[in-house]
Design a protein around this motif. Structure first.
Motif, PDB file in Angstrom:
ATOM      1  N   LEU A 156      -1.085   6.651   5.622  1.00 42.78           N
ATOM      2  CA  LEU A 156      -1.352   7.829   4.953  1.00 42.78           C
ATOM      3  C   LEU A 156      -1.822   7.968   3.718  1.00 42.78           C
ATOM      4  CD1 LEU A 156       1.816   9.703   6.274  1.00 42.78           C
ATOM      5  CD2 LEU A 156      -0.427   9.927   7.225  1.00 42.78           C
ATOM      6  N   SER A 157      -1.545   6.929   2.790  1.00 40.49           N
ATOM      7  CA  SER A 157      -2.221   7.037   1.507  1.00 40.49           C
ATOM      8  C   SER A 157      -3.578   6.787   1.496  1.00 40.49           C
ATOM      9  CB  SER A 157      -1.328   5.940   0.508  1.00 40.49           C
ATOM     10  OG  SER A 157      -1.770   5.870  -0.607  1.00 40.49           O
ATOM     11  N   LEU A 158      -3.722   5.592   2.216  1.00 37.38           N
ATOM     12  CA  LEU A 158      -5.143   4.987   2.254  1.00 37.38           C
ATOM     13  C   LEU A 158      -6.055   5.957   2.993  1.00 37.38           C
ATOM     14  CD1 LEU A 158      -7.261   2.907   1.754  1.00 37.38           C
ATOM     15  CD2 LEU A 158      -6.514   1.643   4.003  1.00 37.38           C
ATOM     16  N   LEU A 159      -5.483   6.780   4.144  1.00 34.25           N
ATOM     17  CA  LEU A 159      -6.344   7.867   4.811  1.00 34.25           C
ATOM     18  C   LEU A 159      -6.687   9.057   3.786  1.00 34.25           C
ATOM     19  CD1 LEU A 159      -7.594   8.769   7.391  1.00 34.25           C
ATOM     20  CD2 LEU A 159      -5.288   9.830   7.874  1.00 34.25           C
ATOM     21  N   ALA A 160      -5.638   9.295   2.921  1.00 35.99           N
ATOM     22  CA  ALA A 160      -5.997  10.371   2.079  1.00 35.99           C
ATOM     23  C   ALA A 160      -6.896   9.933   0.928  1.00 35.99           C
ATOM     24  CB  ALA A 160      -4.582  10.618   1.133  1.00 35.99           C
ATOM     25  N   GLY A 161      -6.971   8.724   0.527  1.00 38.93           N
ATOM     26  CA  GLY A 161      -8.077   8.379  -0.449  1.00 38.93           C
ATOM     27  C   GLY A 161      -9.361   8.312   0.309  1.00 38.93           C
ATOM     28  N   LEU A 162      -9.348   7.858   1.599  1.00 40.80           N
ATOM     29  CA  LEU A 162     -10.846   7.720   1.943  1.00 40.80           C
ATOM     30  C   LEU A 162     -11.551   8.928   2.332  1.00 40.80           C
ATOM     31  CD1 LEU A 162     -10.285   4.634   4.657  1.00 40.80           C
ATOM     32  CD2 LEU A 162     -11.597   4.570   2.382  1.00 40.80           C
ATOM     33  N   LEU A 163     -10.450  10.091   2.742  1.00 41.31           N
ATOM     34  CA  LEU A 163     -10.805  11.376   2.892  1.00 41.31           C
ATOM     35  C   LEU A 163     -11.296  12.092   1.607  1.00 41.31           C
ATOM     36  CD1 LEU A 163      -8.089  12.782   5.583  1.00 41.31           C
ATOM     37  CD2 LEU A 163     -10.670  12.503   5.952  1.00 41.31           C
ATOM     38  N   ASN A 164     -10.653  11.746   0.533  1.00 42.51           N
ATOM     39  CA  ASN A 164     -10.990  12.365  -0.661  1.00 42.51           C
ATOM     40  C   ASN A 164     -12.506  11.653  -1.043  1.00 42.51           C
ATOM     41  OD1 ASN A 164      -8.779  14.155  -2.132  1.00 42.51           O
ATOM     42  ND2 ASN A 164      -7.844  12.761  -0.763  1.00 42.51           N
ATOM     43  N   LEU A 165     -12.608  10.468  -1.025  1.00 45.58           N
ATOM     44  CA  LEU A 165     -13.707   9.880  -1.578  1.00 45.58           C
ATOM     45  C   LEU A 165     -14.925  10.449  -0.527  1.00 45.58           C
ATOM     46  CD1 LEU A 165     -15.114   7.557  -3.100  1.00 45.58           C
ATOM     47  CD2 LEU A 165     -14.616   5.943  -1.388  1.00 45.58           C
ATOM     48  N   GLY A 166     -14.894  10.589   0.669  1.00 44.10           N
ATOM     49  CA  GLY A 166     -15.936  10.938   1.487  1.00 44.10           C
ATOM     50  C   GLY A 166     -16.191  12.214   1.091  1.00 44.10           C
ATOM     51  N   SER A 167     -15.469  13.043   1.100  1.00 46.35           N
ATOM     52  CA  SER A 167     -15.270  14.568   0.883  1.00 46.35           C
ATOM     53  C   SER A 167     -16.145  14.662  -0.370  1.00 46.35           C
ATOM     54  CB  SER A 167     -14.038  15.373   0.915  1.00 46.35           C
ATOM     55  OG  SER A 167     -14.365  16.786   0.643  1.00 46.35           O
ATOM     56  N   LEU A 168     -15.584  14.243  -1.481  1.00 45.44           N
ATOM     57  CA  LEU A 168     -16.366  14.384  -2.790  1.00 45.44           C
ATOM     58  C   LEU A 168     -17.776  13.857  -2.737  1.00 45.44           C
ATOM     59  CD1 LEU A 168     -15.956  14.685  -5.813  1.00 45.44           C
ATOM     60  CD2 LEU A 168     -15.489  12.218  -6.115  1.00 45.44           C
ATOM     61  N   LEU A 169     -18.158  13.031  -2.102  1.00 47.02           N
ATOM     62  CA  LEU A 169     -19.660  12.435  -2.085  1.00 47.02           C
ATOM     63  C   LEU A 169     -20.355  13.199  -1.241  1.00 47.02           C
ATOM     64  CD1 LEU A 169     -19.152   8.720  -1.857  1.00 47.02           C
ATOM     65  CD2 LEU A 169     -19.665   9.761  -3.942  1.00 47.02           C
ATOM     66  N   LEU A 170     -19.774  13.530   0.009  1.00 45.37           N
ATOM     67  CA  LEU A 170     -20.559  14.593   0.586  1.00 45.37           C
ATOM     68  C   LEU A 170     -20.876  16.072   0.032  1.00 45.37           C
ATOM     69  CD1 LEU A 170     -19.021  14.255   4.152  1.00 45.37           C
ATOM     70  CD2 LEU A 170     -21.249  13.401   3.568  1.00 45.37           C
ATOM     71  N   THR A 171     -19.647  16.338  -0.613  1.00 48.43           N
ATOM     72  CA  THR A 171     -19.868  17.787  -1.132  1.00 48.43           C
ATOM     73  C   THR A 171     -20.799  17.697  -2.313  1.00 48.43           C
ATOM     74  OG1 THR A 171     -17.702  18.294  -0.960  1.00 48.43           O
ATOM     75  CG2 THR A 171     -18.490  19.610  -2.573  1.00 48.43           C
ATOM     76  N   LEU A 172     -20.762  16.578  -3.041  1.00 52.90           N
ATOM     77  CA  LEU A 172     -21.661  16.389  -4.379  1.00 52.90           C
ATOM     78  C   LEU A 172     -23.220  16.551  -3.867  1.00 52.90           C
ATOM     79  CD1 LEU A 172     -22.001  16.010  -7.371  1.00 52.90           C
ATOM     80  CD2 LEU A 172     -21.630  13.597  -6.932  1.00 52.90           C
ATOM     81  N   GLY A 173     -23.428  15.580  -2.760  1.00 54.96           N
ATOM     82  CA  GLY A 173     -24.711  15.491  -2.118  1.00 54.96           C
ATOM     83  C   GLY A 173     -25.228  16.733  -1.644  1.00 54.96           C
ATOM     84  N   PHE A 174     -24.222  17.546  -1.027  1.00 51.02           N
ATOM     85  CA  PHE A 174     -24.709  18.842  -0.456  1.00 51.02           C
ATOM     86  C   PHE A 174     -25.060  19.680  -1.862  1.00 51.02           C
ATOM     87  CE2 PHE A 174     -23.447  23.535  -0.179  1.00 51.02           C
ATOM     88  CZ  PHE A 174     -24.371  23.794   0.814  1.00 51.02           C
ATOM     89  N   GLN A 175     -24.386  19.390  -2.906  1.00 44.32           N
ATOM     90  CA  GLN A 175     -24.574  20.737  -3.945  1.00 44.32           C
ATOM     91  C   GLN A 175     -25.994  19.997  -4.833  1.00 44.32           C
ATOM     92  OE1 GLN A 175     -23.040  22.757  -4.615  1.00 44.32           O
ATOM     93  NE2 GLN A 175     -23.396  23.732  -6.665  1.00 44.32           N
ATOM     94  N   ILE A 176     -26.268  18.801  -4.533  1.00 47.17           N
ATOM     95  CA  ILE A 176     -27.587  18.354  -5.314  1.00 47.17           C
ATOM     96  C   ILE A 176     -28.537  18.489  -4.406  1.00 47.17           C
ATOM     97  CG2 ILE A 176     -28.814  16.159  -5.843  1.00 47.17           C
ATOM     98  CD1 ILE A 176     -26.203  14.787  -6.550  1.00 47.17           C
ATOM     99  N   SER A 177     -28.455  18.652  -3.230  1.00 44.15           N
ATOM    100  CA  SER A 177     -29.290  19.140  -2.066  1.00 44.15           C
ATOM    101  C   SER A 177     -29.953  20.599  -2.478  1.00 44.15           C
ATOM    102  CB  SER A 177     -29.060  18.852  -0.829  1.00 44.15           C
ATOM    103  OG  SER A 177     -28.119  19.454  -0.265  1.00 44.15           O
ATOM    104  N   GLN A 178     -28.862  21.339  -2.800  1.00 44.70           N
ATOM    105  CA  GLN A 178     -29.127  22.760  -3.013  1.00 44.70           C
ATOM    106  C   GLN A 178     -29.820  23.214  -4.155  1.00 44.70           C
ATOM    107  OE1 GLN A 178     -28.315  25.572  -0.824  1.00 44.70           O
ATOM    108  NE2 GLN A 178     -28.085  23.719   0.706  1.00 44.70           N
TER     109      GLN A 178
END
Length: 671
Positions: free
Chosen positions: A241-263
């Motif tokens: 659960l800890s590792l899954l939370a870490g991976l989800l946070n990492l992926g969500s952060l990078l995807l959100t930042l990528g979306f923001q940069i593209s906008q």
């Protein structure tokens, strides 16, 4: 050990956790929903605020006596609203104007005569509108300065280079990817550690303290399943659960930042979140032992609680505590060094930072991975050991008896580990808030007050209040002559050893010159007579009595009664190092604390610790006062001790330990 049983326990606990609403919110809800909301709406709010600032005219006023011609520079500019103010300073502080411009009354005349004029712009740095006004006024004045300079150079038929002999032009060679990596490298490590901790927070509590509160631990222990199998199964659930939370946070952060940069436009922002596949692989690889370590440590900490609520009270400050090593990545100039590669959590945080900027390679990844894995295995071993102790699972009392009616407290021989840690916390807080002030006001008097009033007095009062017997708790036993002889040899040789340890420590973490000079000033004027005796009593004898009573008395006896000897000795030494509140002194002081705890444990008497402690402190004082000039030619602080001196001290220390061992076999602290 049956692997099938472990997997059954793991799958059962994992299913239960994934059905829990709190786990789903912390592990999935926060990264999937919170990051997009924060980034998108936060950035849009910032853009809207900046756009509003750009469209709002800056309200400026002119100080009394300002040349009217200067005020005319701003009249036709739509970005300014010129206000008349009789009390410009008061209007600025109250927010009625954004900036005040002041110039000499003859500014225009002086400029016409090719003289220089000093102008002042007052603004409020705490207000965004005032900062905007300052920027706009500076641009107007700068533009006016360039125009006047061109006119003067043209009138004298001089080239523009005459007034600017050197033109400095900066050029950023870091690409967009490296710039983005440096930015993420300061934020990502702290966020990752926090999210790994949050992912393990509720599962670790529910599978330990929650089981105690529900009364199901007894049922689990009555099954034919081994205790270690229960621990491993529960731990695997927390770890996943800890590792899954870490991976989800990492992926969500990078995807959100990528979306923001593209906008907003990647070229406009000069940002690029693309990373080489090997960098991504290295980050994911190191995340595994980090999640392993955090999960094991959090399970161990939660095991000390009896209820879910008590576990939350313990784990919340602990969750904040693990963030401090990760904050190293955000400190300017901090890089992954050979020493920091072995510091838990900090090594991973700094490695992430270096990987994002392309500084670290395979060697650093390997070292951090191995060291973090080693810490994780040790943490899991500690969790298994604690889980196997029935008093941790079934005991009624693990904490401090918070009751004001002393008669309700049962008499005891020594404190419990929880009570000892609580006492340490009391003393630490007193020293931090009161001791620092006392020593800053008057060093000698403050040091005496700290030792006797803030270390010894709370220790004795706490023992008296908890109805703890002083003789057993403080190890007030007469040592054997052999133990005393061995202590003298150990103490004398340790003085030499600790000098070399201090030299190595200073090379790894140099003491700032300002701090070294401040410490040296404490000894000035105290070289002879009663002044030296007073200093020895204050800084050598008093700590030997007061600090030993706390650490090698109340705390060591509490730990030694419940824990293995090696663990009690090591933890006592670490707490001793923490109490000195100095990162430059803590490692060597902690090692010395371990040595002192060993001497007291093996001899069964606190007097051996007091003797060795006094020898160590007194030797340091004499070296800094009486023998400072004698030792200066040897330059020990620059080159260290000669090898033969250090080797002789090691041999002597080993001989002293052997004497203590032989003479104290039957006098060690009872466990």
């Amino acid at each position: 050990m049956n692997i099938r049983r472990i997997l059954i326990i793991f799958s059962k606990e994992l299913r239960d956790m994934l059905r829990d609403r709190r786990t789903l919110i912390a592990m999935i809800g926060m990264p999937i929903v919170l990051y997009p909301l924060l980034f998108i709406f936060g950035s849009q709010a910032a853009i809207m605020h900046q756009d509003k600032l750009d469209r709002t005219p800056s309200r400026i006023a002119f100080a009394p006596g300002t040349d009217p011609a200067v005020a005319g520079w701003f009249d036709t500019d739509p970005k300014f609203e010129v206000l008349k103010s009789l009390g410009a300073a008061d209007d600025l502080y109250s927010g009625r104007v954004d900036a005040i411009v002041e110039s000499p009354a003859d500014a225009s005349e002086a400029l016409a005569q090719d003289r220089s004029v000093r102008m002042e712009v007052r603004f409020d740095a705490a207000e965004s509108q005032s900062r905007q006004a300052m920027s706009r006024v500076s641009k107007v004045l700068g533009s006016r300065n360039d125009t006047l300079l061109d006119e003067r150079l043209g009138a004298h038929q001089l080239d523009k280079g005459f007034a600017k002999p050197i033109e400095v032009r900066s050029r950023n060679m870091a690409g967009a990817a490296k710039t983005t990596g440096a930015l993420l490298g300061t934020i990502l490590p702290m966020l990752m550690v926090l999210m790994l901790g949050i992912g393990a927070f509720y599962p670790a509590i529910d599978l330990t303290a929650g089981e105690k509160e529900r009364g199901t631990f007894e049922t689990l222990l009555s099954t034919p399943t081994l205790t270690s199998e229960l621990v491993y199964g529960k731990f695997l659930a927390v770890f996943c659960l800890s590792l899954l939370a870490g991976l989800l946070n990492l992926g969500s952060l990078l995807l959100t930042l990528g979306f923001q940069i593209s906008q907003l436009g990647a070229e406009k922002l000069a940002l690029d979140i693309s990373m080489p596949p090997l960098t991504v692989l290295a980050i994911l690889l190191v995340l595994i032992p980090l999640a392993f370590f955090i999960s094991a440590v959090m399970m161990t900490a939660a095991m000390f609680a009896r209820t879910f609520k008590e576990a939350q009270n313990i784990m919340t400050p602990f969750l904040l505590l693990i963030l401090f090593p990760a904050m190293l990545a955000a400190m300017p100039g901090t890089e992954l060094s050979a020493g920091l590669e072995f510091v838990p959590i900090a090594n991973v945080a700094l490695l992430f930072k270096d990987l994002m900027t392309g500084k670290s390679g395979v060697q650093e990844v390997f070292t951090v991975f191995i060291s973090t894995t080693a810490y994780a295995v040790l943490a899991l071993s500690a969790a298994v050991w604690i889980f196997k102790r029935e008093e941790m699972i079934l005991a009624e009392e693990h904490s401090i008896p918070f009751m004001f009616n002393r008669s309700g407290i049962a008499p005891r021989a020594v404190l419990t580990p929880g009570m000892a840690l609580f006492l340490f916390g009391i003393v630490l807080v007193l020293i931090f808030y009161a001791g620092t002030f006392l020593q800053g006001f008057n060093f000698i008097g403050g040091l005496l007050g700290t030792q006797w009033g803030l270390v010894l007095a709370p220790t004795l009062l706490f023992l008296a209040f908890t109805r703890t017997r002083f003789r057993e708790a403080l190890n007030l036993r007469r040592p054997s002559l052999g133990a005393l002889a061995g202590t003298v040899i150990c103490g004398a040789s340790w003085v030499v050893i600790v000098v070399q340890l201090g030299f190595w420590m200073n090379r790894a973490l140099p003491v700032p010159p300002e701090l070294a000079e401040a410490m040296a000033e404490l000894y000035e004027g105290r070289e002879a007579g009663l002044a030296l005796l007073g200093l020895i009593f204050t800084a050598a004898l008093s700590p030997a009595i007061c600090e030993e009573s706390l650490f090698r008395g109340a705390i060591l006896s509490a730990f030694a009664r419940r824990w293995p000897a090696w663990l009690a000795i090591v933890v006592t030494g670490l707490l001793f190092g923490l109490l000195h509140l100095s990162v430059y002194r803590m490692p060597v002081t902690a090692i010395s604390g371990v040595v002192l705890a060993y001497l007291v444990y093996r001899s069964g008497s606190i007097y051996t610790g007091m003797l060795a402690h006094f020898m160590l402190n007194a030797s340091a004082l004499l070296a800094a006062t009486q023998f400072a000039e004698t030792l200066k030619p040897y330059r020990i602080d620059k080159v260290g001790e000669p090898l033969w001196v250090f080797a002789t001290a090691l041999v002597a220390f080993a001989a002293g330990v052997a004497i203590v061992e032989v003479s104290s076999r039957s006098r060690r602290l009872e466990t």
